[in-house]
Every structure is written in structure tokens, then in C-alpha cells.
Design a protein around this motif. Structure first.
Motif, PDB file in Angstrom:
ATOM      1  N   ALA A  42      32.025  45.933  41.053  1.00 41.07           N
ATOM      2  CA  ALA A  42      32.552  45.775  39.700  1.00 41.07           C
ATOM      3  C   ALA A  42      33.705  46.740  39.498  1.00 41.07           C
ATOM      4  CB  ALA A  42      31.460  46.021  38.663  1.00 41.07           C
ATOM      5  N   VAL A  43      34.883  46.193  39.189  1.00 46.53           N
ATOM      6  CA  VAL A  43      36.082  46.998  38.965  1.00 46.53           C
ATOM      7  C   VAL A  43      36.114  47.459  37.515  1.00 46.53           C
ATOM      8  CG1 VAL A  43      38.607  46.915  38.916  1.00 46.53           C
ATOM      9  CG2 VAL A  43      37.358  45.845  40.796  1.00 46.53           C
ATOM     10  N   ASP A  44      36.620  48.654  37.298  1.00 44.09           N
ATOM     11  CA  ASP A  44      36.719  49.238  35.968  1.00 44.09           C
ATOM     12  C   ASP A  44      37.325  48.254  34.977  1.00 44.09           C
ATOM     13  OD1 ASP A  44      37.934  50.815  33.714  1.00 44.09           O
ATOM     14  OD2 ASP A  44      37.011  52.464  34.812  1.00 44.09           O
ATOM     15  N   ARG A  45      36.708  48.164  33.816  1.00 46.81           N
ATOM     16  CA  ARG A  45      37.167  47.193  32.809  1.00 46.81           C
ATOM     17  C   ARG A  45      38.574  47.476  32.301  1.00 46.81           C
ATOM     18  NH1 ARG A  45      33.218  50.248  30.005  1.00 46.81           N
ATOM     19  NH2 ARG A  45      31.696  48.684  30.612  1.00 46.81           N
ATOM     20  N   TRP A  46      39.059  48.697  32.474  1.00 48.21           N
ATOM     21  CA  TRP A  46      40.394  49.060  32.000  1.00 48.21           C
ATOM     22  C   TRP A  46      41.468  48.836  33.057  1.00 48.21           C
ATOM     23  CZ3 TRP A  46      39.956  49.083  27.108  1.00 48.21           C
ATOM     24  CH2 TRP A  46      38.832  49.634  26.478  1.00 48.21           C
ATOM     25  N   PHE A  47      41.084  48.382  34.223  1.00 46.69           N
ATOM     26  CA  PHE A  47      42.077  48.101  35.255  1.00 46.69           C
ATOM     27  C   PHE A  47      42.974  46.954  34.793  1.00 46.69           C
ATOM     28  CE2 PHE A  47      43.306  45.830  39.201  1.00 46.69           C
ATOM     29  CZ  PHE A  47      44.043  46.847  39.792  1.00 46.69           C
ATOM     30  N   PRO A  48      44.312  47.150  34.741  1.00 42.05           N
ATOM     31  CA  PRO A  48      45.227  46.129  34.185  1.00 42.05           C
ATOM     32  C   PRO A  48      45.524  45.005  35.165  1.00 42.05           C
ATOM     33  CG  PRO A  48      46.484  48.035  34.896  1.00 42.05           C
ATOM     34  CD  PRO A  48      45.029  48.378  35.145  1.00 42.05           C
ATOM     35  N   SER A  49      44.525  44.216  35.491  1.00 42.96           N
ATOM     36  CA  SER A  49      44.676  43.187  36.523  1.00 42.96           C
ATOM     37  C   SER A  49      45.676  42.108  36.150  1.00 42.96           C
ATOM     38  CB  SER A  49      43.315  42.552  36.817  1.00 42.96           C
ATOM     39  OG  SER A  49      42.756  41.997  35.634  1.00 42.96           O
ATOM     40  N   SER A  50      45.788  41.774  34.870  1.00 41.81           N
ATOM     41  CA  SER A  50      46.691  40.701  34.450  1.00 41.81           C
ATOM     42  C   SER A  50      48.142  41.152  34.416  1.00 41.81           C
ATOM     43  CB  SER A  50      46.283  40.175  33.071  1.00 41.81           C
ATOM     44  OG  SER A  50      45.002  39.598  33.094  1.00 41.81           O
ATOM     45  N   LYS A  51      48.385  42.429  34.125  1.00 42.95           N
ATOM     46  CA  LYS A  51      49.751  42.923  33.950  1.00 42.95           C
ATOM     47  C   LYS A  51      50.368  43.467  35.236  1.00 42.95           C
ATOM     48  CE  LYS A  51      48.830  45.834  30.617  1.00 42.95           C
ATOM     49  NZ  LYS A  51      49.095  46.831  29.535  1.00 42.95           N
ATOM     50  N   LEU A  52      49.594  43.513  36.295  1.00 42.78           N
ATOM     51  CA  LEU A  52      50.052  44.115  37.543  1.00 42.78           C
ATOM     52  C   LEU A  52      50.512  43.036  38.512  1.00 42.78           C
ATOM     53  CD1 LEU A  52      50.206  46.792  39.202  1.00 42.78           C
ATOM     54  CD2 LEU A  52      47.909  46.233  40.026  1.00 42.78           C
ATOM     55  N   CYS A  53      51.708  43.182  39.051  1.00 40.11           N
ATOM     56  CA  CYS A  53      52.210  42.221  40.037  1.00 40.11           C
ATOM     57  C   CYS A  53      51.457  42.422  41.348  1.00 40.11           C
ATOM     58  CB  CYS A  53      53.715  42.407  40.243  1.00 40.11           C
ATOM     59  SG  CYS A  53      54.401  41.353  41.549  1.00 40.11           S
ATOM     60  N   SER A  54      50.783  41.396  41.817  1.00 43.90           N
ATOM     61  CA  SER A  54      50.009  41.501  43.050  1.00 43.90           C
ATOM     62  C   SER A  54      50.891  41.501  44.288  1.00 43.90           C
ATOM     63  CB  SER A  54      49.014  40.335  43.134  1.00 43.90           C
ATOM     64  OG  SER A  54      49.696  39.084  43.107  1.00 43.90           O
ATOM     65  N   HIS A  55      52.180  41.235  44.100  1.00 46.58           N
ATOM     66  CA  HIS A  55      53.099  41.195  45.245  1.00 46.58           C
ATOM     67  C   HIS A  55      53.753  42.543  45.497  1.00 46.58           C
ATOM     68  CE1 HIS A  55      56.896  40.153  47.426  1.00 46.58           C
ATOM     69  NE2 HIS A  55      56.057  39.365  48.077  1.00 46.58           N
ATOM     70  N   CYS A  56      54.274  43.191  44.422  1.00 44.95           N
ATOM     71  CA  CYS A  56      54.989  44.456  44.608  1.00 44.95           C
ATOM     72  C   CYS A  56      54.342  45.631  43.880  1.00 44.95           C
ATOM     73  CB  CYS A  56      56.444  44.316  44.152  1.00 44.95           C
ATOM     74  SG  CYS A  56      56.654  44.110  42.363  1.00 44.95           S
ATOM     75  N   GLY A  57      53.362  45.380  43.006  1.00 49.99           N
ATOM     76  CA  GLY A  57      52.656  46.464  42.335  1.00 49.99           C
ATOM     77  C   GLY A  57      53.283  46.949  41.051  1.00 49.99           C
ATOM     78  N   THR A  58      54.297  46.229  40.549  1.00 48.77           N
ATOM     79  CA  THR A  58      54.939  46.637  39.302  1.00 48.77           C
ATOM     80  C   THR A  58      54.046  46.299  38.121  1.00 48.77           C
ATOM     81  OG1 THR A  58      57.141  46.274  40.239  1.00 48.77           O
ATOM     82  CG2 THR A  58      56.976  46.348  37.825  1.00 48.77           C
ATOM     83  N   LEU A  59      53.933  47.228  37.183  1.00 47.56           N
ATOM     84  CA  LEU A  59      53.106  47.028  35.997  1.00 47.56           C
ATOM     85  C   LEU A  59      53.976  46.597  34.825  1.00 47.56           C
ATOM     86  CD1 LEU A  59      50.242  47.339  34.754  1.00 47.56           C
ATOM     87  CD2 LEU A  59      50.920  49.657  34.100  1.00 47.56           C
TER      88      LEU A  59
ATOM     89  N   ALA B 226      45.517  37.964  38.491  1.00 51.96           N
ATOM     90  CA  ALA B 226      44.478  38.917  38.098  1.00 51.96           C
ATOM     91  C   ALA B 226      43.358  38.952  39.132  1.00 51.96           C
ATOM     92  CB  ALA B 226      43.921  38.551  36.724  1.00 51.96           C
ATOM     93  N   ALA B 227      42.945  37.788  39.626  1.00 48.32           N
ATOM     94  CA  ALA B 227      41.869  37.734  40.624  1.00 48.32           C
ATOM     95  C   ALA B 227      42.277  38.445  41.916  1.00 48.32           C
ATOM     96  CB  ALA B 227      41.500  36.279  40.905  1.00 48.32           C
ATOM     97  N   ARG B 228      43.531  38.299  42.311  1.00 48.69           N
ATOM     98  CA  ARG B 228      44.007  38.971  43.529  1.00 48.69           C
ATOM     99  C   ARG B 228      44.040  40.486  43.341  1.00 48.69           C
ATOM    100  NH1 ARG B 228      48.896  34.608  44.705  1.00 48.69           N
ATOM    101  NH2 ARG B 228      47.564  33.002  45.665  1.00 48.69           N
ATOM    102  N   ASN B 229      44.445  40.929  42.159  1.00 50.51           N
ATOM    103  CA  ASN B 229      44.448  42.369  41.894  1.00 50.51           C
ATOM    104  C   ASN B 229      43.036  42.925  41.840  1.00 50.51           C
ATOM    105  OD1 ASN B 229      47.254  42.861  41.721  1.00 50.51           O
ATOM    106  ND2 ASN B 229      47.319  42.019  39.656  1.00 50.51           N
ATOM    107  N   ILE B 230      42.116  42.161  41.274  1.00 46.66           N
ATOM    108  CA  ILE B 230      40.711  42.585  41.228  1.00 46.66           C
ATOM    109  C   ILE B 230      40.151  42.726  42.638  1.00 46.66           C
ATOM    110  CG2 ILE B 230      38.392  41.812  40.585  1.00 46.66           C
ATOM    111  CD1 ILE B 230      39.683  40.573  38.060  1.00 46.66           C
ATOM    112  N   LEU B 231      40.484  41.772  43.507  1.00 46.72           N
ATOM    113  CA  LEU B 231      40.026  41.846  44.893  1.00 46.72           C
ATOM    114  C   LEU B 231      40.582  43.080  45.586  1.00 46.72           C
ATOM    115  CD1 LEU B 231      38.691  40.728  47.446  1.00 46.72           C
ATOM    116  CD2 LEU B 231      40.746  39.329  47.803  1.00 46.72           C
ATOM    117  N   ALA B 232      41.882  43.340  45.412  1.00 43.99           N
ATOM    118  CA  ALA B 232      42.495  44.504  46.055  1.00 43.99           C
ATOM    119  C   ALA B 232      41.878  45.797  45.566  1.00 43.99           C
ATOM    120  CB  ALA B 232      44.006  44.493  45.799  1.00 43.99           C
ATOM    121  N   ALA B 233      41.644  45.896  44.266  1.00 42.23           N
ATOM    122  CA  ALA B 233      41.034  47.114  43.720  1.00 42.23           C
ATOM    123  C   ALA B 233      39.609  47.276  44.224  1.00 42.23           C
ATOM    124  CB  ALA B 233      41.058  47.057  42.194  1.00 42.23           C
ATOM    125  N   GLY B 234      38.870  46.184  44.318  1.00 43.25           N
ATOM    126  CA  GLY B 234      37.498  46.259  44.804  1.00 43.25           C
ATOM    127  C   GLY B 234      37.412  46.658  46.262  1.00 43.25           C
TER     128      GLY B 234
END
Length: 245
Positions: free
Chosen positions: A162-179, A205-213
Motif C-alpha cells: 500500500a502506497v502512501d495516500r499522499w503520493f501524487p500519482s496522478s500529477k506525476l509524469c511516469s515518463h520523466c518524473g515531472t510533477l 497514476a497506476a504506473r506511478n503507484i507500481l513504481a513507488a511500490g
């Protein structure tokens, strides 16, 4: 053995026994990130979107009719009121059974096909305070989904992170990491201003959640992406991502 009857008048027999069929599955390398939503019940990091069946909405007219009939019956222990009460309970039971069946099928497939499943640590109790979306959130049953996923993972030797609920998965570019600074809920697709990649909001968002996990699984902690400070300077804030069994 336990025999019970529910509010809809249905009888059930529960048997307590050892099930030799529940054994850990062979280890595999597959991992998936899961983003929960309302337009789609779940979006996977693979790009797959699972439709939200909205069981309560489909039976809403039937439930309202049954509740109106019950409201017209005089309060007491009369047979007509008891009959109407069972009719309301049967509609509720139909909604619950269909929702549970859908969640069982989804969670079983996720556990069988993946060694690691990464989800968000959502606080559903707080989300239900949103009066406009509370009914839809309740119908989505995100808490029940997580409960099923976790106990099936324990059964079959899988891992749920479970990734932290405050992790900005929707606002983070999964390609380059820009917020991104902002990301309103009505924005479903967006283009990163840094790398020019166009994202589907939920898949990204799902890709960022996977990377964070996976970062949590590897080192036990994660680093949140850069945020812009009030003075315009970017600052990196390191905070641990929550890991749960």
C-alpha cells in the motif's frame, strides 16, 4: 456447522473445515499497480481498465419502489409489513451479492497473475464525507476490494503493498518524473510540459503507484518527487512510503 438466516429470509449453512486446496502459488516476476476510481472501478499499470458495474445504481429504482411500499405499511408486527421488509432486504442482498461476486473474480485474477500488487492506501471513511460522491464510493467498495486482495495474497504467497495516500500519482509524469502543479478531477488526459508525453490520467497514476511500490519493496522507503517551493526553488522532500502486509 452453523445454520443461519439473513434479513432477506435466506438460509445458509457454514462448514468449518481445513481446505488443502489453499496452497502458495509458484513464484513469478509479474507486478502490477492498481489505481481505484469511479469512472472505471480499477485501472491497471498494464493499461487495462476494469469497468465499474455500479450495482447499486442499476437496482436503485427497484430498491426505491420497495422502500416506498414498506413506508406505506403501518408500523408494527403485521404480516404485510414483514413481507415488505423482506422485499427491501432481498434487493439489498442482490446488490451485495453481485458486488461481492465481481470483487472476488477481480481479486482472484490479480493474485493469480501477479507476484506483487501495489495499491493506494485510501482512507475510504474520509472520502465518504464527500456528499456528492459518497454513494458512488460506497458502491465501489474499495475497502472490501483491499480486504479480499490482502487475505488472498496471504493464502497464495503473494505480496500486497500500500502506497502512501499522499503520493501524487496522478500529477506525476511516469515518463520523466515531472510533477504538475495542479490536476483537476475533470482532466482525464494531459501532456507533460517537460517531455511532451501524453498520459491517460488513470493509467499514468497506476504506473506511478507500481513504481513507488516497487521502491518500497526494494529498500523499505521511497522519495517523493520534487515540489516547487513558494520562492520558485524546487525542493526534494524525503518521506517514507507506508508499507503494509
Amino acid at each position: 456447522m452453523t445454520v443461519s438466516q439473513d434479513a432477506a429470509g435466506r438460509w445458509f449453512v457454514s462448514l468449518l473445515c481445513e481446505d488443502p486446496g489453499v496452497q502458495p502459488l509458484p513464484t513469478m516476476d509479474a507486478a502490477v499497480g492498481v489505481d481505484a476510481g469511479l469512472d472505471h472501478l480499477l485501472t491497471l499499470s498494464t493499461g487495462e481498465k476494469i469497468t465499474n458495474p455500479r450495482h447499486e445504481r442499476h437496482d436503485r429504482a427497484r430498491l426505491a419502489k420497495a422502500q416506498r411500499e414498506l413506508a406505506r405499511k403501518a408500523k408494527g408486527e403485521g404480516a404485510n409489513r414483514a413481507k415488505s421488509r423482506r422485499k427491501v432486504a432481498r434487493v439489498h442482498a442482490r446488490i451485495t451479492d453481485r458486488r461481492r461476486d465481481t470483487l472476488h473474480k477481480i481479486t482472484t485474477r490479480l493474485v493469480r497473475d501477479n507476484q506483487t500488487i501495489v495499491i493506494e492506501d485510501l482512507t475510504v471513511r474520509n472520502l465518504l464525507k464527500n456528499g456528492r460522491l459518497a454513494r458512488a464510493i460506497s458502491d465501489a467498495a474499495w475497502s472490501e476490494f483491499r480486504t479480499m486482495l490482502e487475505y488472498k495474497a496471504r493464502w497464495y504467497g503473494r505480496e500486497v503493498i500500500a502506497v502512501d495516500r499522499w503520493f501524487p500519482s496522478s500529477k506525476l509524469c511516469s515518463h520523466c518524473g515531472t510533477l504538475q502543479n495542479t490536476m483537476p478531477l475533470n482532466v482525464r488526459t494531459w501532456t507533460c510540459g517537460s517531455c511532451g508525453v501524453t498520459h491517460d490520467r488513470d493509467v499514468n497514476a497506476a504506473r506511478n503507484i507500481l513504481a513507488a511500490g516497487l521502491a518500497v519493496s526494494a529498500c523499505g522507503a521511497g522519495v517523493r518527487p520534487q515540489r516547487s517551493s513558494p520562492g520558485g526553488q524546487s525542493a526534494t522532500k524525503q518521506e517514507p512510503l507506508r508499507r503494509e502486509p
